[in-house]
Design a protein around this motif. Structure first.
Motif, mmCIF file in Angstrom:
data_model
loop_
_atom_site.group_PDB
_atom_site.id
_atom_site.type_symbol
_atom_site.label_atom_id
_atom_site.label_comp_id
_atom_site.label_asym_id
_atom_site.label_seq_id
_atom_site.Cartn_x
_atom_site.Cartn_y
_atom_site.Cartn_z
ATOM 1 N N THR A 133 0.919 -1.145 -0.099
ATOM 2 C CA THR A 133 -0.358 -0.506 0.188
ATOM 3 C C THR A 133 0.915 1.398 -0.020
ATOM 4 O O THR A 133 2.366 1.283 0.224
ATOM 5 N N TRP A 136 -3.296 7.273 -0.552
ATOM 6 C CA TRP A 136 -4.119 6.831 -1.480
ATOM 7 C C TRP A 136 -3.908 8.233 -2.562
ATOM 8 O O TRP A 136 -3.753 7.221 -4.223
ATOM 9 N N ASP A 152 -2.782 -2.437 -2.820
ATOM 10 C CA ASP A 152 -4.027 -2.384 -1.851
ATOM 11 C C ASP A 152 -3.660 -1.229 -1.837
ATOM 12 O O ASP A 152 -3.490 -0.877 -0.724
ATOM 13 N N ASP A 154 -5.979 1.263 0.191
ATOM 14 C CA ASP A 154 -7.065 0.749 1.376
ATOM 15 C C ASP A 154 -6.533 0.565 2.945
ATOM 16 O O ASP A 154 -6.379 1.102 3.411
ATOM 17 N N GLY A 205 -10.209 1.518 6.570
ATOM 18 C CA GLY A 205 -8.637 1.696 5.949
ATOM 19 C C GLY A 205 -8.348 3.037 5.194
ATOM 20 O O GLY A 205 -9.078 4.013 6.189
ATOM 21 N N GLN A 206 -7.671 3.211 4.931
ATOM 22 C CA GLN A 206 -7.588 5.221 4.888
ATOM 23 C C GLN A 206 -8.655 5.814 4.213
ATOM 24 O O GLN A 206 -8.641 6.805 3.327
ATOM 25 N N SER A 207 -9.733 4.679 3.064
ATOM 26 C CA SER A 207 -10.235 5.633 2.169
ATOM 27 C C SER A 207 -11.097 6.006 2.611
ATOM 28 O O SER A 207 -11.756 7.121 2.216
ATOM 29 N N GLN A 208 -11.266 6.141 4.313
ATOM 30 C CA GLN A 208 -12.154 7.164 5.003
ATOM 31 C C GLN A 208 -11.872 8.431 5.275
ATOM 32 O O GLN A 208 -12.221 9.489 5.744
ATOM 33 N N GLN A 311 -17.849 1.038 2.007
ATOM 34 C CA GLN A 311 -16.826 1.858 2.134
ATOM 35 C C GLN A 311 -16.016 1.977 3.120
ATOM 36 O O GLN A 311 -14.708 2.665 2.355
ATOM 37 N N LEU A 312 -16.703 2.242 4.165
ATOM 38 C CA LEU A 312 -15.448 2.539 5.142
ATOM 39 C C LEU A 312 -14.918 1.632 5.918
ATOM 40 O O LEU A 312 -13.548 1.115 6.729
#
Length: 327
Positions: A133, A136, A152, A154, A205-208, A311-312
């Motif tokens: 990773t 993002w 990846d 996220d 994950g870091q998507s949030q 999503q989160l």
């Protein structure tokens, strides 16, 4: 005799300051919590002598030059640096750092990158065939530059054998806590996390923390206009059929064009937009979940929960407790 862990952190011009100081603070607190028995010795290594100016403008003075590091390395930690690009930040790959990492890695017990430092590990060939990773905002760059790496975007961090990769800047401390847990167990890692007022493990994950809608402008102006319409009418009918009708296209042709321009399906984009809006309401208001679900077009609390899980990786209530900003 305490265990000895010599941690060598690479520093170079425009390196992200927290990538360096965050892990160093975690290891220092591990020493303090154990009266030195954790055995961490942190050393900064730079390409040459003299101060190193970080991206924050703060100057660091390295303990060693790259040539002086030698083979006695327990943990090799590689932070990163970015520079402006046409569509956002781009990871900088310094050939001198890459060559040193490639030469030093075989002598280290483990190697870890922080944030966009993953690009340096990849350039050194250390991520070939591995899952990894990075921040993002540069994950697409890493995947494009190194198709042999399974990127990846996220996770907060990824471990693949003796190679670890971390995500966004502040997650350098999450990664360092995980390294402490590997060395000395979770009890010490938890004690350090408490001193830092941190969670030992973040949920999700870091998507949030990224902005799902921060995509490059589409080549087609009508698609960009439609994206604006979506964000301004979240509680409207945003089905693929309705959006295709606004574009005067067949549903199949619209779906193909939209994916080509945005990299995602119409349904995926709409859900991301609605979750993004729901996040902001959870962070800044006391509105009940029923109203937030209705205002953002998600309809029901059940759908809101399902979208947040997808999503989160967390629930709306948990997200609100952790990120509520309004009084």
């Amino acid at each position: 005799m305490p265990t000895h862990h010599r941690v060598v952190i690479a520093v170079f011009p425009d390196v992200d300051l927290l990538d360096v100081t965050g892990p160093a603070e975690v290891f220092a607190l591990a020493n303090r919590e154990t009266a030195g028995r954790a055995g961490y010795e942190v050393r900064l290594a730079a390409p040459g002598p003299g101060p190193v100016v970080t991206a924050a403008g703060v100057r660091l003075l390295a303990d060693l030059t790259f040539a002086e590091v030698g083979a006695a390395v327990d943990t090799l930690l590689v932070p990163g640096a970015v520079e402006p690009g046409p569509d956002g930040p781009v990871a900088r790959v310094d050939a001198t750092v890459v060559e040193w990492v490639r030469a030093t890695a075989p002598h280290a017990r483990r190697i870890a990158s922080v944030c966009v430092g993953a690009h340096l590990l990849a350039a050194a060939g250390l991520l070939d065939g591995r899952r990894a990773t990075t921040h993002w905002s540069t994950a697409a760059q890493l995947a494009a530059d190194h198709p042999e790496v399974r990127v990846d975007a996220d996770p907060i961090f990824v471990r693949s054998g003796r190679v670890w990769t971390g995500a966004g800047i502040s997650t350098c401390m999450d990664l360092a806590l995980a390294l402490v847990a590997e060395d000395h167990g979770e009890e010490l890692a938890l004690a350090v996390a408490r001193q830092l007022v941190m969670y030992l493990r973040r949920q999700g994950g870091q998507s949030q923390f990224s902005v799902p809608l921060s995509r490059p402008a589409a080549a087609r102006r009508d698609i960009d206009e439609l994206r604006v319409y979506v964000t301004e009418h979240l509680d409207a009918d945003l089905s693929a059929a309705a959006l295709a009708g606004r574009m005067c296209l067949s549903e199949r042709h619209f779906a193909r064009v939209f994916r080509q321009e945005t990299g995602t399906s119409p349904a995926g984009y709409v859900e991301a937009a609605r979750v993004e809006a729901a996040r902001r309401l959870l962070e800044t208001t006391d509105e009940p979940l029923e109203r937030i679900a209705a205002a953002t077009g998600l309809g029901s609390v059940e759908t809101l929960h399902r979208a947040f899980r997808k999503q989160l990786g967390t629930t709306p209530a948990t997200y609100r407790r952790r990120f509520r900003t309004a009084s």
